[in-house]
Scaffold this motif. Structure first.
Motif, PDB file in Angstrom:
ATOM      1  N   MET A   1       6.676  16.487   0.074  1.00  0.00           N
ATOM      2  CA  MET A   1       6.610  15.124  -0.457  1.00  0.00           C
ATOM      3  C   MET A   1       6.656  15.149  -1.976  1.00  0.00           C
ATOM      4  O   MET A   1       5.925  15.899  -2.620  1.00  0.00           O
ATOM      5  CB  MET A   1       5.324  14.426   0.000  1.00  0.00           C
ATOM      6  N   ALA A   3       6.633  12.185  -4.991  1.00  0.00           N
ATOM      7  CA  ALA A   3       6.488  10.745  -5.204  1.00  0.00           C
ATOM      8  C   ALA A   3       6.328  10.425  -6.682  1.00  0.00           C
ATOM      9  O   ALA A   3       5.644  11.138  -7.415  1.00  0.00           O
ATOM     10  CB  ALA A   3       5.288  10.210  -4.428  1.00  0.00           C
ATOM     11  N   TYR A  37       2.304   9.553   4.343  1.00  0.00           N
ATOM     12  CA  TYR A  37       3.653   9.109   4.002  1.00  0.00           C
ATOM     13  C   TYR A  37       4.559   9.217   5.216  1.00  0.00           C
ATOM     14  O   TYR A  37       4.538  10.215   5.933  1.00  0.00           O
ATOM     15  CB  TYR A  37       4.246   9.943   2.867  1.00  0.00           C
ATOM     16  N   TYR A  43       6.256   3.423   0.772  1.00  0.00           N
ATOM     17  CA  TYR A  43       4.848   3.324   0.398  1.00  0.00           C
ATOM     18  C   TYR A  43       4.131   4.637   0.666  1.00  0.00           C
ATOM     19  O   TYR A  43       4.526   5.409   1.549  1.00  0.00           O
ATOM     20  CB  TYR A  43       4.136   2.225   1.212  1.00  0.00           C
ATOM     21  N   LEU A  44       3.068   4.836  -0.086  1.00  0.00           N
ATOM     22  CA  LEU A  44       2.052   5.808   0.290  1.00  0.00           C
ATOM     23  C   LEU A  44       0.857   5.024   0.813  1.00  0.00           C
ATOM     24  O   LEU A  44       0.469   3.999   0.242  1.00  0.00           O
ATOM     25  CB  LEU A  44       1.616   6.658  -0.901  1.00  0.00           C
ATOM     26  N   LYS A  58      -2.102   0.448   0.527  1.00  0.00           N
ATOM     27  CA  LYS A  58      -0.771   1.027   0.393  1.00  0.00           C
ATOM     28  C   LYS A  58      -0.235   0.704  -0.989  1.00  0.00           C
ATOM     29  O   LYS A  58      -0.567  -0.327  -1.591  1.00  0.00           O
ATOM     30  CB  LYS A  58       0.175   0.504   1.476  1.00  0.00           C
ATOM     31  N   VAL A  63       9.660   7.865  -3.111  1.00  0.00           N
ATOM     32  CA  VAL A  63       9.209   9.061  -2.390  1.00  0.00           C
ATOM     33  C   VAL A  63      10.387   9.744  -1.705  1.00  0.00           C
ATOM     34  O   VAL A  63      11.268   9.092  -1.133  1.00  0.00           O
ATOM     35  CB  VAL A  63       8.139   8.703  -1.322  1.00  0.00           C
ATOM     36  N   GLU A  67       7.663  13.381   6.705  1.00  0.00           N
ATOM     37  CA  GLU A  67       6.392  12.737   7.027  1.00  0.00           C
ATOM     38  C   GLU A  67       5.247  13.726   6.825  1.00  0.00           C
ATOM     39  O   GLU A  67       5.327  14.883   7.224  1.00  0.00           O
ATOM     40  CB  GLU A  67       6.412  12.248   8.471  1.00  0.00           C
ATOM     41  N   SER A  69       0.645  14.019   5.939  1.00  0.00           N
ATOM     42  CA  SER A  69      -0.675  13.442   5.705  1.00  0.00           C
ATOM     43  C   SER A  69      -1.620  14.567   5.308  1.00  0.00           C
ATOM     44  O   SER A  69      -1.548  15.667   5.866  1.00  0.00           O
ATOM     45  CB  SER A  69      -1.207  12.717   6.942  1.00  0.00           C
TER      46      SER A  69
END
Length: 373
Positions: A1, A3, A37, A43-44, A58, A63, A67, A69
């Motif tokens: 990820m 962002a 994500y 969005y995060l 959120k 990003v 996917e 977390s």
């Protein structure tokens, strides 16, 4: 990820996250923020909980990546972002680290990541029949009452604000008391008759303060009471808190219906006088004596080793001569949240609470018990 996020927006959401996260938790994950994500969204998602209260927010971000977390320490993350000097901040998940940096990599932080599987699952709530309420109104209901909640653990149900829908009058009422004083504030709320709860509920101090912080930044919020949780929805967040169980005392029964003695006084003059008299009182509880006569009002401290203070005050008093003692701080707490230029204090006998109101403070009522010295 990978962002890119606007720093000021991330700081705002992390301030609320950090306020919810349990800093002294026996479970380390409760001091964390969960970051999620999904590639289908721009969005995060950020979540925190201490098992009694929870926050889901959120934030828009540019990003890239799969996917994911993971969890990072909420307080440290907030402190880094709060003090970040650039307008934009980059978050990069790199194996077991979250890299926080600026575009030129002049500033780089690495935070250890915790597995998201340890983070507790949070309840889901449906907005059906939740009431829309102006954020400023909800924030005011809290800010103008929370000072009267009890800080003593033995007074469990008094440790929060009691919210009650008065549907026939179209108002939402907030009540708080610590056993020595009581404050009641009514505010008109359009559509309150359709709200999804008929009875009142008690919101603890920590949760109430969080709701105030959220509401004061929003034009409109949605308020619901579902399965012993108070729930607040905004356009980009959900806050929920388990309410305090128990029956709130019958506050109506302690509000006297008749007084014979009435003091009318300039609010700021009374505040200044109380502060000056209190300067010489070294005690935790600050008794100030009110000597009330139709032609003279005197505020004085008790005689102590340091000495004594006395102030004569311009005011209008109608009633029989009285000498009564009050905790100066208790009266100041009420005067400081009021807006009226002149306040009216209805005073009873030694063991009867005084009642404070003001013309520009519609819906506001404050009771304070006298001190028996």
């Amino acid at each position: 990820m990978n962002a890119k996020i606007e720093t000021s927006r991330l700081e705002k959401i992390l301030k609320k996250i950090e306020g919810v996260a349990d800093k002294r938790a026996s479970m380390a994950v409760l001091s964390m923020v969960l970051i999620e994500y999904k590639p289908t969204e721009s969005y995060l998602h950020l979540l925190s909980t201490d098992l009694e209260i929870g926050y889901k927010g959120k934030i828009f971000a540019e990003v890239e990546g799969e996917e994911t977390s993971f969890c990072v320490p909420a307080r440290k993350f907030y402190e880094i972002v709060k003090n970040f000097p650039e307008d934009e901040i980059y978050l990069i998940k790199d194996e077991n680290r979250l890299v926080i940096k600026d575009a030129q990599e002049r500033i780089v932080y690495n935070l250890a990541i915790t597995d998201s599987e340890e983070f507790p699952s949070l309840p889901e709530f449906i907005e059906e029949n939740a009431i829309e309420i102006p954020g400023k109104v909800l924030a005011e209901l809290i800010s103008n009452t929370i000072f009267s909640t009890s800080k003593e653990e033995s007074h469990f149900v008094l440790g929060g604000i009691y919210f009650e829908p008065i549907k026939e009058e179209g108002i939402l009422r907030a009540v708080a008391s610590d056993g020595h004083r009581l404050v009641k504030l009514d505010r008109e709320v359009i559509g309150i008759e359709n709200v999804n709860f008929n009875e009142g509920f008690i919101v603890g101090r920590k949760a109430a303060k969080q709701i105030e912080d959220i509401a004061e930044e929003e034009l409109i919020v949605k308020l619901g009471y579902i399965n012993n949780y108070v729930v607040i929805w905004t356009s980009n967040s959900v806050f929920f808190a388990r309410t305090i169980e128990g029956t709130y005392p019958d506050y109506r029964s302690v509000i006297p219906s008749h007084y014979e003695n009435v003091l009318k006084v300039d609010r700021k003059l009374l505040m200044d006088a109380l502060k000056r008299v209190s300067l010489i009182i070294p005690e935790k509880f600050k008794p100030v004596t009110f000597d009330l006569k139709p032609d003279e009002i005197i505020l004085s401290s008790q005689e102590v080793e340091l000495g004594k203070a006395q102030i004569k005050l311009s005011a209008i008093y109608e009633g029989k001569p009285l000498t009564v003692n009050y905790n100066a701080d208790y009266i100041l707490d009420a005067l400081e949240v009021m807006n009226s230029e002149e306040v009216e204090i209805k005073i009873g006998e030694e063991r009867t609470p005084a009642l404070i109101t003001g013309r520009r403070d519609e819906g506001f009522l404050y009771l304070v018990m006298p001190m028996i010295l």
